[in-house]
Design an enzyme around this catalytic site. Structure first.
Site, PDB file in Angstrom:
ATOM      1  N   GLU A   1       0.822  -1.208   0.000  1.00 33.93           N
ATOM      2  CA  GLU A   1       0.000   0.000   0.000  1.00 33.93           C
ATOM      3  C   GLU A   1       0.858   1.261   0.000  1.00 33.93           C
ATOM      4  O   GLU A   1       0.589   2.209  -0.750  1.00 33.93           O
ATOM      5  CB  GLU A   1      -0.930   0.026   1.229  1.00 33.93           C
ATOM      6  CG  GLU A   1      -1.864  -1.155   1.316  1.00 33.93           C
ATOM      7  CD  GLU A   1      -1.321  -2.327   2.127  1.00 33.93           C
ATOM      8  OE1 GLU A   1      -2.125  -3.055   2.720  1.00 33.93           O
ATOM      9  OE2 GLU A   1      -0.082  -2.515   2.154  1.00 33.93           O
TER      10      GLU A   1
ATOM     11  N   CYS B   1      -0.407   0.714   7.589  1.00 32.69           N
ATOM     12  CA  CYS B   1      -0.824   1.049   6.228  1.00 32.69           C
ATOM     13  C   CYS B   1      -2.233   1.636   6.217  1.00 32.69           C
ATOM     14  O   CYS B   1      -2.548   2.474   5.375  1.00 32.69           O
ATOM     15  CB  CYS B   1      -0.769  -0.190   5.345  1.00 32.69           C
ATOM     16  SG  CYS B   1       0.904  -0.792   5.089  1.00 32.69           S
TER      17      CYS B   1
END
Length: 173
Positions: free
Chosen positions: A47, A79
């Site tokens: 991510e 994330c």
């Protein structure tokens, strides 16, 4: 889009330990803005890699990721927080993270921030890419095995460990 994320995850297989191989695609208006995968050695996560490539274009976009975004502080920040800061509108995860320190908490953090979350697209394939990233635990420790008749051959040392690291590798006389 999830197929593209799964293909990215497969590229990382065997190179991201101790983290799972994860792929991420950021799309807006039906076009891919950025792609990312968990890099060799497990950092950065997929991510973050994709968000770094997308920059400001990630705002209002949809993120397709093969595993639930992490929600805990490990060697890198969560994330899920990075996705919230980027202002994404929607996250589509193939599966929830089986890691007990995440397991649904990443999705909950995203929902709390007002981000739409969908789970399940490509779950079977994502499960195959994540296999093998769980911590390895020994089922029987050397210190609880039955000592042999001769103390020196395979019994634990003073600190409860075998002198040679493994009872199976004790040299014979």
């Amino acid at each position: 889009m999830m197929r593209a994320a799964l293909a990215l995850a497969r590229r990382s297989l065997g190179r991201t330990w101790p983290n799972p191989a994860v792929g991420c695609v950021i799309a807006k208006d039906g076009h891919i803005i950025a792609r990312g995968r968990t890099q060799d050695g497990g950092r950065p996560h997929a991510e973050v890699d994709a968000l770094n490539r997308a920059g400001e274009a990630a705002h209002g976009a949809t993120v397709y990721v093969t595993l639930e975004p992490c929600s805990h502080f490990g060697k890198s920040p969560p994330c899920a927080d990075a996705l919230v800061r980027a202002g994404v509108a929607r996250v589509v995860s193939a599966m929830e993270d089986p890691n007990p320190s995440v397991n649904g908490q990443g999705h909950a953090r995203l929902r709390d921030a007002g981000i739409a979350v969908e789970v399940g697209e490509g779950a079977r394939e994502a499960g195959e890419t994540c296999r093998g990233s769980a911590p390895i635990r020994r089922s029987v420790s050397c210190s609880i095995q039955k000592p042999a008749s001769r103390r020196r051959r395979s019994s634990p040392g003073r600190r409860g460990r075998c002198r040679y690291g493994s009872c199976a590798r004790v040299p014979r006389r």
